[in-house]
Design a protein around this motif. Sequence first.
Motif, PDB file in Angstrom:
ATOM      1  N   ARG B  81      30.926  26.595  31.130  1.00 26.55           N
ATOM      2  CA  ARG B  81      30.191  26.357  32.396  1.00 26.55           C
ATOM      3  C   ARG B  81      31.202  26.611  33.681  1.00 26.55           C
ATOM      4  N   ALA B 106      21.290  26.093  28.614  1.00 26.20           N
ATOM      5  CA  ALA B 106      22.463  26.747  28.734  1.00 26.20           C
ATOM      6  C   ALA B 106      22.681  26.991  30.464  1.00 26.20           C
ATOM      7  N   SER B 109      22.933  23.675  32.169  1.00 33.15           N
ATOM      8  CA  SER B 109      24.376  23.067  32.203  1.00 33.15           C
ATOM      9  C   SER B 109      25.325  23.511  33.043  1.00 33.15           C
ATOM     10  N   ARG B 112      24.385  22.444  36.569  1.00 35.46           N
ATOM     11  CA  ARG B 112      24.873  20.793  36.941  1.00 35.46           C
ATOM     12  C   ARG B 112      26.558  21.098  37.085  1.00 35.46           C
TER      13      ARG B 112
END
Lengths: 474, 252
Positions: B81, B106, B109, B112
């Motif tokens: 990430r 993915a 994620s 975020r």
Amino acid sequence: MSTESREYKHGFVTDIETEKIRKGLGEDVIRIISAKKNEPDWLLAYRLKAYKHWLTMKEPHWARADYKPINYEDLYYYAAPKSVKEKPKSLDDLDPELLRTFEKLGIPLTEQKRISGVAIDAVFDSVSLGTTHKETLDKVGVVFCSISEAVQKYPELVKKYLGTVVPHTDNFFAALNAAVFSDGSFCYIPKGVKCPLDLSTYFRINAQETGQFERTLLIAEEGSYVNYLEGCTAPQRDENQLHAAVVELVALDRAEIRYSTVQNWYTGDREGRGGIFNFVTKRGKCLGKDSKISWTQVEAGSAITWKYPSCILQGENSVGAFYSVALTHDKMQADTGTKMVHIGKNTKSTIISKGISTGGSVNSYRGLVKIMPTATGARNFSQCDSMLVGDQSGANTFPYIEVKNNSAVVEHEASTSRISEDQLFYLQSRGISQEEAISLLVNGFCKDVFKQLPLEFSVEAVKLIEMKLENSIG
Amino acid sequence: MLKIRDLKAAVDGKEVLRGINLDIQAGEVHAIMGPNGSGKSTLSKILAGHPDYEVTGGSISYEVNFAPRNLLEMAPDERAREGVFLAFQYPTEVPGLSNMTFLRTAFNSVCRQQGVQEMAEGPFRAFVEKKAALVDMNPSFLDRAVNEGFSGGEKKRNEILQMAVLSPRLAVLDETDSGLDIDSLKIVAQGVNKLRTKDNAILLITHYQRLLDYIVPDHVHVLSGGKIVQSGDKSLALKLESQGYDWLKGLA
């Protein structure tokens, strides 16, 4: 907030006055149940016959489940909210406490808020509170009501079919159910009618030390079609509760019944205290030619599940299917599967079973494929996959195959796998958290079953499985 | 962006890396070459955080928001990430999970984590289809299960597609050229080249120099016996190509 209450959001108790019949079982109790429901003599006679037969039977213990003996004298066999003694004319007139309960469960019942596209029968302890969307169903002649109501309004239909698929002698719990069944749903789809709404029954156990013995009877006449959904929850309690239901389906010529269940009874706590004993007999009979019955189940609750939704393929070219996801966690025990009994010519059946075991739970698939001598050209395909999460869980597969006609083709595939570390790492290396990665992998594993569910149910099932996994892994 | 200092690592108790030092800046392409068993793949797995590889000494510092962070303390998903990407030598098959769902999960994620708006299904599909064109991938692959039944070349392209979607700051390509015919190699290399920017860095791990004909590195390092024994520019790769790895033995 304790961890347990976070885990099971349906574990609340509705504070409501309940009317119960004395604890324990006897002819007197059965007579009271029957009298309360103002039943005809034939039905009381049926109950008493079943009770006498039950007395001669022993509780079965061949399933892979360990539990302390059930004291049948220490249970209530009938409990009903006092406020529905006189059944309200409309669900809008129901005790607000009950309306709130169902709303909290995500099942609004009042005219204004009810879910469109699905007609719901709400069963609370031993009684049905009523069904939604009656007018729409009336227009096409579909009957969807509680079985008690059906006994009053459609006695001939009930008498004709009750006990024809699951006889009162079938097994210990079916005999018990036949003796004391309190309520449940009745559906009748007339000839040629494609039911305009999905029909759904939501079962809620609330009262303490009470068994729930519902009885569902669904009849699909020639060329008709119905999609039936069933959901279940119960409060968290420290003692076990018995749920021994019987479901009978009858499909006539070219009729199709799709029956889906998302079972989320209380499982007990992490140490295995409390939880529902879900000992259920579900069976469908494909009586007519070209008829179809499919069972789709997501079994994610109960301390013990003992359940084999089955198909009797009697009509020529009839088709049976069983799609199942069973998830066990902590101390749960599931022994579930199906029976496909091929009687008619060219009958076909499909079995797809996906078992997921996490924590210290045990998950068993048990299935019977039986090809009778008359079933020329019968075919079965079975696939049973188990996935283990963690190293304390277990999975068993018990496929039984009996073939008495050598033109039959029976295929069986089985696999057991662990969640692969490689797959987990691969997903994580793309930024996906471990919990989300596990849930993607498990959903991938269950996809063939989830896609059989109606859309809203499928979304709910995926969420339920994800929530259960989050709580049992990590 | 990345500083590796005296990195030592073991697999199944056997020491594989014996003190690696490496600095990578934004905008650079580095290539690590070396004979089989020299520790190349181990280095890539450690950068991604594979749990089977044990770091026994040294440090890896990775810049996150202009401040160095200890990469070794970050979980594999957190690294991803924050922009670390590993293109696997042997991408894993994930039956039942569609490529599209995988990519979107993915991607979101990462969004975020980075505080960027997540993308809905529709716009995301359009976005991915554009990226798929970079590696000449038929959009039908997007609705198939992740890598299931893909040929070797298709799997490698799928890795580069993931890289294109996630736009990592540090991409580690582990033997991306292995098992590719020359046409696939060109497509994959072109895809990677299009993803080169001044803000990201690429670490190529390869046994052969031919990949470097298509993705030209700024720095080449030779790994042997768990250490970097020589560093140079792309001419070092050519030297390895003509002379083989034998001359390194004295240096290890």
